[in-house]
Design a protein around this motif. Structure first.
Motif, PDB file in Angstrom:
ATOM      1  N   THR A 133       0.832  -1.211   0.000  1.00 21.92           N
ATOM      2  CA  THR A 133       0.000   0.000   0.000  1.00 21.92           C
ATOM      3  C   THR A 133       0.861   1.253   0.000  1.00 21.92           C
ATOM      4  O   THR A 133       0.636   2.184  -0.799  1.00 21.92           O
ATOM      5  N   SER A 134       1.868   1.285   0.876  1.00 19.51           N
ATOM      6  CA  SER A 134       2.750   2.459   0.923  1.00 19.51           C
ATOM      7  C   SER A 134       3.566   2.573  -0.361  1.00 19.51           C
ATOM      8  O   SER A 134       3.846   3.681  -0.832  1.00 19.51           O
ATOM      9  N   LEU A 135       3.919   1.426  -0.940  1.00 21.73           N
ATOM     10  CA  LEU A 135       4.654   1.447  -2.210  1.00 21.73           C
ATOM     11  C   LEU A 135       3.801   2.075  -3.302  1.00 21.73           C
ATOM     12  O   LEU A 135       4.277   2.926  -4.069  1.00 21.73           O
ATOM     13  N   SER A 136       2.529   1.679  -3.373  1.00 24.41           N
ATOM     14  CA  SER A 136       1.642   2.188  -4.419  1.00 24.41           C
ATOM     15  C   SER A 136       1.406   3.690  -4.285  1.00 24.41           C
ATOM     16  O   SER A 136       1.069   4.360  -5.264  1.00 24.41           O
ATOM     17  N   GLU A 137       1.585   4.211  -3.071  1.00 24.81           N
ATOM     18  CA  GLU A 137       1.396   5.641  -2.846  1.00 24.81           C
ATOM     19  C   GLU A 137       2.659   6.458  -3.101  1.00 24.81           C
ATOM     20  O   GLU A 137       2.592   7.670  -3.248  1.00 24.81           O
ATOM     21  N   ILE A 141       2.492   5.057 -11.254  1.00 18.99           N
ATOM     22  CA  ILE A 141       1.776   3.850 -11.646  1.00 18.99           C
ATOM     23  C   ILE A 141       2.545   3.019 -12.666  1.00 18.99           C
ATOM     24  O   ILE A 141       2.522   1.788 -12.623  1.00 18.99           O
ATOM     25  N   ARG A 142       3.276   3.678 -13.579  1.00 18.79           N
ATOM     26  CA  ARG A 142       4.027   2.926 -14.581  1.00 18.79           C
ATOM     27  C   ARG A 142       5.136   2.115 -13.920  1.00 18.79           C
ATOM     28  O   ARG A 142       5.340   0.944 -14.241  1.00 18.79           O
ATOM     29  N   THR A 143       5.839   2.723 -12.974  1.00 21.81           N
ATOM     30  CA  THR A 143       6.913   2.024 -12.263  1.00 21.81           C
ATOM     31  C   THR A 143       6.345   0.888 -11.432  1.00 21.81           C
ATOM     32  O   THR A 143       6.886  -0.221 -11.404  1.00 21.81           O
ATOM     33  N   VAL A 201      13.158 -13.461  -4.797  1.00 25.49           N
ATOM     34  CA  VAL A 201      12.598 -12.609  -5.856  1.00 25.49           C
ATOM     35  C   VAL A 201      12.271 -11.223  -5.300  1.00 25.49           C
ATOM     36  O   VAL A 201      12.544 -10.202  -5.936  1.00 25.49           O
ATOM     37  N   THR A 202      11.716 -11.200  -4.092  1.00 25.53           N
ATOM     38  CA  THR A 202      11.362  -9.926  -3.462  1.00 25.53           C
ATOM     39  C   THR A 202      12.610  -9.119  -3.122  1.00 25.53           C
ATOM     40  O   THR A 202      12.642  -7.888  -3.284  1.00 25.53           O
ATOM     41  N   GLU A 203      13.651  -9.798  -2.655  1.00 23.68           N
ATOM     42  CA  GLU A 203      14.911  -9.115  -2.342  1.00 23.68           C
ATOM     43  C   GLU A 203      15.523  -8.508  -3.604  1.00 23.68           C
ATOM     44  O   GLU A 203      16.071  -7.393  -3.575  1.00 23.68           O
ATOM     45  N   GLU A 204      15.440  -9.235  -4.711  1.00 27.33           N
ATOM     46  CA  GLU A 204      15.962  -8.710  -5.979  1.00 27.33           C
ATOM     47  C   GLU A 204      15.196  -7.458  -6.392  1.00 27.33           C
ATOM     48  O   GLU A 204      15.776  -6.507  -6.932  1.00 27.33           O
ATOM     49  N   LEU A 205      13.896  -7.472  -6.135  1.00 24.20           N
ATOM     50  CA  LEU A 205      13.076  -6.298  -6.442  1.00 24.20           C
ATOM     51  C   LEU A 205      13.555  -5.090  -5.624  1.00 24.20           C
ATOM     52  O   LEU A 205      13.656  -3.976  -6.138  1.00 24.20           O
ATOM     53  N   ASN A 206      13.869  -5.321  -4.365  1.00 24.20           N
ATOM     54  CA  ASN A 206      14.379  -4.249  -3.514  1.00 24.20           C
ATOM     55  C   ASN A 206      15.707  -3.703  -4.039  1.00 24.20           C
ATOM     56  O   ASN A 206      15.936  -2.488  -4.053  1.00 24.20           O
ATOM     57  N   ILE A 207      16.567  -4.611  -4.475  1.00 26.82           N
ATOM     58  CA  ILE A 207      17.903  -4.209  -4.920  1.00 26.82           C
ATOM     59  C   ILE A 207      17.852  -3.469  -6.248  1.00 26.82           C
ATOM     60  O   ILE A 207      18.541  -2.451  -6.449  1.00 26.82           O
ATOM     61  N   ASN A 208      17.015  -3.952  -7.160  1.00 25.63           N
ATOM     62  CA  ASN A 208      17.013  -3.427  -8.518  1.00 25.63           C
ATOM     63  C   ASN A 208      16.071  -2.242  -8.730  1.00 25.63           C
ATOM     64  O   ASN A 208      16.069  -1.640  -9.807  1.00 25.63           O
ATOM     65  N   SER A 209      15.277  -1.909  -7.720  1.00 25.35           N
ATOM     66  CA  SER A 209      14.307  -0.819  -7.880  1.00 25.35           C
ATOM     67  C   SER A 209      14.699   0.342  -6.963  1.00 25.35           C
ATOM     68  O   SER A 209      14.393   0.334  -5.764  1.00 25.35           O
ATOM     69  N   VAL A 210      15.363   1.315  -7.531  1.00 25.78           N
ATOM     70  CA  VAL A 210      15.830   2.463  -6.739  1.00 25.78           C
ATOM     71  C   VAL A 210      14.659   3.306  -6.243  1.00 25.78           C
ATOM     72  O   VAL A 210      14.821   4.115  -5.330  1.00 25.78           O
ATOM     73  N   GLU A 211      13.482   3.106  -6.845  1.00 24.76           N
ATOM     74  CA  GLU A 211      12.317   3.902  -6.466  1.00 24.76           C
ATOM     75  C   GLU A 211      11.765   3.508  -5.091  1.00 24.76           C
ATOM     76  O   GLU A 211      11.004   4.250  -4.483  1.00 24.76           O
ATOM     77  N   ILE A 212      12.126   2.318  -4.601  1.00 23.58           N
ATOM     78  CA  ILE A 212      11.584   1.823  -3.342  1.00 23.58           C
ATOM     79  C   ILE A 212      12.296   2.498  -2.174  1.00 23.58           C
ATOM     80  O   ILE A 212      13.505   2.367  -2.000  1.00 23.58           O
ATOM     81  N   SER A 213      11.533   3.239  -1.375  1.00 22.94           N
ATOM     82  CA  SER A 213      12.125   3.934  -0.225  1.00 22.94           C
ATOM     83  C   SER A 213      12.091   3.063   1.028  1.00 22.94           C
ATOM     84  O   SER A 213      12.929   3.210   1.916  1.00 22.94           O
TER      85      SER A 213
END
Length: 314
Positions: A133-137, A141-143, A201-213
Motif C-alpha cells: 500500500t505504501s509502495l503504491s502511494e 503507476i508505470r513504475t 525474488v522480493t529481495e531482488e526487487l528491492n535491490i534493482n528498484s531504486v524507487e523503493i524507499s
C-alpha cells in the motif's frame, strides 16, 4: 471454460480465442496486434490460471492497460463483458459459463454437498507482499506496474518449477498449491523451497528498484489438508485447508516472522530437520487453537539443507 477477446480491426469484427498466454501489443508477433502508437510493442498479456481464470497483466507499458476504465497495476481477473482499453483500442472479454458457475453462494454450498466433489490432500502456500500500500502511494503507476509484473512473473516461475500450481492472484498476494504425491514430506519441502525463492525474488526487487524507499518484505502461510477441487471454477481448491493458509499468512504480521506453518504440514517432516519455534495460536473462524511453527527464511534454508543430507543418507 473457453474465452475470447472481441475487437474491431479495420472495420472487421474479430474474435480471438484465449489460450494459456495471449499477447497484446504493437509488435507484429503479438497474438493481437494493436496498430496504435499509444500501445507499446509488448504491451500486455492475458494469462490463464487453471482452466477458467484469465488475468490481464500489463507488461510495464508506457501508457498503461485499463479494465473498465481502471488502470491495471497488478494482475486483474477478467469477467465476461469486461472492457480492455489499450491506447485508443477497446477489446471485450467474453467467457462461456456453465449453469452452476452463476449460482449464488447458498446454491454453491448445496452444489458442493450434492455433487460429491473431488477431495484431495494438498499443501497450500499463500505469499503476500508487505508494504504494498505504501509502495503504491510513493511510486508512479508505470513504475509500480513494471515492478509488480516482474514480481508476479518470477514468483509464478518459481512455483511452477517446484511442482506447484498458481491457483489465484489476489491483489498483491499469490495463492499456490501442491497436490500430495504420496510423499508428504517432499511436498511440504517443495512449498518451503518455493517460499525461500519467493523471498529471493522480493529481495531482488528491492535491490534493482531504486524507487523503493521502504524495503518490501513477504509473509508466507503454509498449511496441509483436504480440499474440494474444481468446485464452481475448474481446478480451484476450496475449503478449510485453504482458509487456514490465509489465516497463517496473516499471523506472520502479528508474530513478526516470515513463515507460519501448521502442524499438519511440519508434522510430516523429520524431527531432526525441523527448525523454528513451535507454539499455539488462535485464528479467526477456528474454535480450537492451531499448533504452528514460526520460521524465518534463514531457518528454512537450514531445514532444506538438513533434509537434503538425510535424503542422501537414506
Amino acid at each position: 471454460m473457453s474465452a475470447v477477446i472481441c475487437y474491431r480491426n479495420k472495420g472487421v469484427d474479430k474474435k480471438i480465442p484465449c489460450k494459456a498466454v495471449l499477447t497484446l501489443g504493437r509488435d507484429k508477433n503479438s497474438d493481437i496486434v494493436i496498430i496504435d502508437l499509444l500501445a507499446s510493442r509488448n504491451h500486455a498479456m492475458i494469462r490463464r490460471l487453471g482452466h477458467s481464470d484469465y488475468y490481464l497483466i500489463d507488461s510495464g507499458s508506457s501508457n498503461g492497460s485499463f479494465v473498465n476504465s481502471h488502470r491495471v497495476a497488478i494482475p486483474r481477473l477478467l469477467k465476461t463483458g469486461d472492457r480492455i482499453q489499450i491506447g485508443g483500442s477497446e477489446l471485450i472479454f467474453e467467457q462461456e459459463h456453465k449453469e452452476e458457475d452463476v449460482m449464488d453462494t447458498i446454491s454453491m454450498e448445496e452444489t458442493i454437498i450434492s455433487d460429491r466433489p473431488v477431495l484431495r490432500k494438498i499443501t497450500v502456500l499463500v505469499a503476500d507482499i508487505r508494504g504494498f500500500t505504501s509502495l503504491s502511494e510513493s511510486v508512479d503507476i508505470r513504475t509500480l506496474t513494471r515492478m509488480m509484473t516482474n514480481w508476479f512473473h518470477n514468483v509464478t516461475d518459481v512455483i511452477t518449477r517446484h511442482g506447484g500450481i498458481v491457483d489465484k492472484f489476489i491483489g498483491d498476494c499469490v495463492f499456490a498449491r501442491w497436490e500430495s504425491d504420496g510423499d508428504e514430506a517432499q511436498t511440504v519441502m517443495k512449498a518451503l523451497t518455493a517460499a525461500v525463492l519467493i523471498n529471493d525474488v522480493t529481495e531482488e526487487l528491492n535491490i534493482n528498484s531504486v524507487e523503493i524507499s521502504e524495503k518490501l518484505r513477504v509473509g508466507v502461510g503454509i498449511n496441509t489438508g483436504v480440499a474440494s477441487m474444481g468446485i464452481g471454477q475448474d481446478a480451484t481448491a476450496l475449503g478449510d485447508a485453504v482458509n487456514i493458509a490465509f489465516r497463517l499468512e496473516s499471523a506472520t504480521k502479528v508474530l513478526g516472522t516470515d513463515i507460519v506453518m501448521s502442524e499438519s504440514s511440519y508434522g510430516s517432516l523429520p524431527e531432526q530437520c525441523l527448525a523454528g519455534e513451535k507454539q499455539k495460536i488462535r485464528v479467526k473462524g477456528k474454535r480450537d487453537v492451531l499448533r504452528i511453527c514460526s520460521l524465518h527464511f534463514e531457518d528454512v534454508k537450514s531445514m532444506l539443507h538438513s533434509f537434503d543430507k538425510q535424503m542422501e543418507q537414506d
